[in-house]
Design a protein around this motif. Structure first.
Motif, PDB file in Angstrom:
ATOM      1  N   ILE A 202       0.830  -1.203   0.000  1.00 24.53           N
ATOM      2  CA  ILE A 202       0.000   0.000   0.000  1.00 24.53           C
ATOM      3  C   ILE A 202       0.866   1.255   0.000  1.00 24.53           C
ATOM      4  N   THR A 203       1.943   1.242   0.793  1.00 22.92           N
ATOM      5  CA  THR A 203       2.845   2.388   0.835  1.00 22.92           C
ATOM      6  C   THR A 203       3.510   2.619  -0.514  1.00 22.92           C
ATOM      7  N   SER A 204       3.968   1.551  -1.145  1.00 20.65           N
ATOM      8  CA  SER A 204       4.632   1.713  -2.442  1.00 20.65           C
ATOM      9  C   SER A 204       3.655   2.214  -3.501  1.00 20.65           C
ATOM     10  N   MET A 205       2.418   1.734  -3.494  1.00 21.99           N
ATOM     11  CA  MET A 205       1.423   2.219  -4.459  1.00 21.99           C
ATOM     12  C   MET A 205       1.104   3.700  -4.215  1.00 21.99           C
ATOM     13  N   ALA A 206       1.029   4.103  -2.958  1.00 21.30           N
ATOM     14  CA  ALA A 206       0.762   5.513  -2.646  1.00 21.30           C
ATOM     15  C   ALA A 206       1.922   6.391  -3.122  1.00 21.30           C
ATOM     16  N   ILE A 207       3.155   5.940  -2.936  1.00 22.22           N
ATOM     17  CA  ILE A 207       4.320   6.707  -3.386  1.00 22.22           C
ATOM     18  C   ILE A 207       4.331   6.825  -4.909  1.00 22.22           C
ATOM     19  N   VAL A 208       4.027   5.744  -5.607  1.00 24.24           N
ATOM     20  CA  VAL A 208       3.996   5.776  -7.073  1.00 24.24           C
ATOM     21  C   VAL A 208       2.947   6.769  -7.563  1.00 24.24           C
ATOM     22  N   GLN A 209       1.763   6.733  -6.972  1.00 24.19           N
ATOM     23  CA  GLN A 209       0.709   7.663  -7.390  1.00 24.19           C
ATOM     24  C   GLN A 209       1.087   9.110  -7.084  1.00 24.19           C
ATOM     25  N   LEU A 210       1.727   9.337  -5.944  1.00 21.64           N
ATOM     26  CA  LEU A 210       2.170  10.681  -5.586  1.00 21.64           C
ATOM     27  C   LEU A 210       3.210  11.196  -6.586  1.00 21.64           C
ATOM     28  N   LEU A 211       4.150  10.343  -6.960  1.00 15.09           N
ATOM     29  CA  LEU A 211       5.171  10.753  -7.927  1.00 15.09           C
ATOM     30  C   LEU A 211       4.569  11.030  -9.305  1.00 15.09           C
ATOM     31  N   LYS A 212       3.594  10.220  -9.715  1.00 16.46           N
ATOM     32  CA  LYS A 212       2.924  10.477 -10.986  1.00 16.46           C
ATOM     33  C   LYS A 212       2.207  11.820 -10.953  1.00 16.46           C
ATOM     34  N   PHE A 213       1.557  12.117  -9.846  1.00 13.16           N
ATOM     35  CA  PHE A 213       0.874  13.398  -9.700  1.00 13.16           C
ATOM     36  C   PHE A 213       1.863  14.559  -9.771  1.00 13.16           C
ATOM     37  N   ARG A 214       3.009  14.412  -9.111  1.00 14.37           N
ATOM     38  CA  ARG A 214       4.005  15.486  -9.111  1.00 14.37           C
ATOM     39  C   ARG A 214       4.565  15.722 -10.510  1.00 14.37           C
ATOM     40  N   ILE A 215       4.775  14.650 -11.268  1.00 14.84           N
ATOM     41  CA  ILE A 215       5.271  14.801 -12.637  1.00 14.84           C
ATOM     42  C   ILE A 215       4.251  15.563 -13.477  1.00 14.84           C
ATOM     43  N   LYS A 216       2.987  15.183 -13.369  1.00 16.02           N
ATOM     44  CA  LYS A 216       1.936  15.872 -14.130  1.00 16.02           C
ATOM     45  C   LYS A 216       1.847  17.336 -13.733  1.00 16.02           C
ATOM     46  N   LYS A 217       1.976  17.612 -12.443  1.00 14.90           N
ATOM     47  CA  LYS A 217       1.916  18.984 -11.959  1.00 14.90           C
ATOM     48  C   LYS A 217       3.083  19.805 -12.510  1.00 14.90           C
ATOM     49  N   LYS A 218       4.281  19.220 -12.523  1.00 16.80           N
ATOM     50  CA  LYS A 218       5.469  19.915 -13.062  1.00 16.80           C
ATOM     51  C   LYS A 218       5.306  20.193 -14.550  1.00 16.80           C
ATOM     52  N   ILE A 219       4.715  19.267 -15.279  1.00 18.42           N
ATOM     53  CA  ILE A 219       4.488  19.466 -16.714  1.00 18.42           C
ATOM     54  C   ILE A 219       3.553  20.646 -16.932  1.00 18.42           C
ATOM     55  N   VAL A 220       2.483  20.711 -16.140  1.00 17.69           N
ATOM     56  CA  VAL A 220       1.528  21.814 -16.274  1.00 17.69           C
ATOM     57  C   VAL A 220       2.191  23.129 -15.888  1.00 17.69           C
ATOM     58  N   GLU A 221       2.964  23.136 -14.804  1.00 16.88           N
ATOM     59  CA  GLU A 221       3.629  24.358 -14.350  1.00 16.88           C
ATOM     60  C   GLU A 221       4.672  24.845 -15.352  1.00 16.88           C
ATOM     61  N   ALA A 222       5.349  23.900 -16.014  1.00 22.73           N
ATOM     62  CA  ALA A 222       6.379  24.276 -16.977  1.00 22.73           C
ATOM     63  C   ALA A 222       5.768  24.777 -18.285  1.00 22.73           C
ATOM     64  N   GLY A 223       4.498  24.535 -18.470  1.00 23.76           N
ATOM     65  CA  GLY A 223       3.826  25.021 -19.673  1.00 23.76           C
ATOM     66  C   GLY A 223       4.202  24.240 -20.917  1.00 23.76           C
ATOM     67  N   LEU A 224       4.515  22.960 -20.762  1.00 24.35           N
ATOM     68  CA  LEU A 224       4.840  22.143 -21.929  1.00 24.35           C
ATOM     69  C   LEU A 224       3.579  21.929 -22.759  1.00 24.35           C
ATOM     70  N   THR A 225       3.646  22.347 -23.976  1.00 25.91           N
ATOM     71  CA  THR A 225       2.476  22.220 -24.848  1.00 25.91           C
ATOM     72  C   THR A 225       2.721  21.255 -25.995  1.00 25.91           C
ATOM     73  N   ASP A 226       3.937  20.782 -26.129  1.00 28.74           N
ATOM     74  CA  ASP A 226       4.236  19.843 -27.201  1.00 28.74           C
ATOM     75  C   ASP A 226       3.571  18.505 -26.863  1.00 28.74           C
ATOM     76  N   GLU A 227       2.573  18.154 -27.633  1.00 27.38           N
ATOM     77  CA  GLU A 227       1.774  16.972 -27.340  1.00 27.38           C
ATOM     78  C   GLU A 227       2.592  15.687 -27.375  1.00 27.38           C
ATOM     79  N   SER A 228       3.517  15.569 -28.320  1.00 27.40           N
ATOM     80  CA  SER A 228       4.315  14.345 -28.428  1.00 27.40           C
ATOM     81  C   SER A 228       5.249  14.190 -27.220  1.00 27.40           C
ATOM     82  N   LEU A 229       5.790  15.313 -26.707  1.00 27.09           N
ATOM     83  CA  LEU A 229       6.651  15.247 -25.531  1.00 27.09           C
ATOM     84  C   LEU A 229       5.869  14.832 -24.291  1.00 27.09           C
ATOM     85  N   VAL A 230       4.696  15.401 -24.104  1.00 19.15           N
ATOM     86  CA  VAL A 230       3.864  15.056 -22.949  1.00 19.15           C
ATOM     87  C   VAL A 230       3.446  13.590 -23.019  1.00 19.15           C
ATOM     88  N   LYS A 231       3.072  13.117 -24.199  1.00 17.80           N
ATOM     89  CA  LYS A 231       2.709  11.707 -24.351  1.00 17.80           C
ATOM     90  C   LYS A 231       3.893  10.793 -24.066  1.00 17.80           C
TER      91      LYS A 231
END
Length: 130
Positions: free
Chosen positions: A26-55
């Motif tokens: 459960i702890t490892s799954m929570a950490i993985v989900q938290l890291l995925k959320f942080r990556i998505k948040k950083k992408i939005v904050e950085a303003g990456l709009t290149d669709e192929s890079l985000v994918k």
């Protein structure tokens, strides 16, 4: 009545081990989900709009076929592991001195993996022929 006491004693001994496994998972799954959320948040904050890079960053490493095979593997392991536990209940053994329960479980898990391997090979050959 002694059989019930033996099973209760076995569950009492194995419960801490199962709890450690579950808490770790459960702890490892929570950490993985938290890291995925942080990556998505950083992408939005950085303003990456290149669709192929985000994918490319967010792409799941496993395709549909690999996820399907992984699910099939776990279904076979869980099914044969459960069947091994059921069979183990009907085999007489001395709980304090015998390693028989572990052998029964390992044999059933191995048979489950063998069936998964054979079915996976059969399905992949059918897909190549078609």
């Amino acid at each position: 009545m002694s059989t019930f006491k033996n099973h209760y004693t076995m569950l009492y001994k194995i419960a801490p081990f199962l709890m450690i496994i579950m808490v770790t998972w459960i702890t490892s799954m929570a950490i993985v989900q938290l890291l995925k959320f942080r990556i998505k948040k950083k992408i939005v904050e950085a303003g990456l709009t290149d669709e192929s890079l985000v994918k490319a960053i967010l792409k799941d490493s496993l395709g549909y076929k690999e996820r399907q095979q992984n699910t099939l593997k776990w279904v076979f392991l869980a099914g044969f592991g459960g069947l091994g536990l059921i069979v183990q209940e009907f085999i007489p053994y001395n709980m304090d001195e015998s390693l028989l329960p572990y052998g029964v479980i390992l044999i059933f898990l191995s048979v489950g993996l063998l069936f998964y391997y054979l079915l996976n090979n059969h399905l992949s050959k059918n897909n190549q022929d078609a």
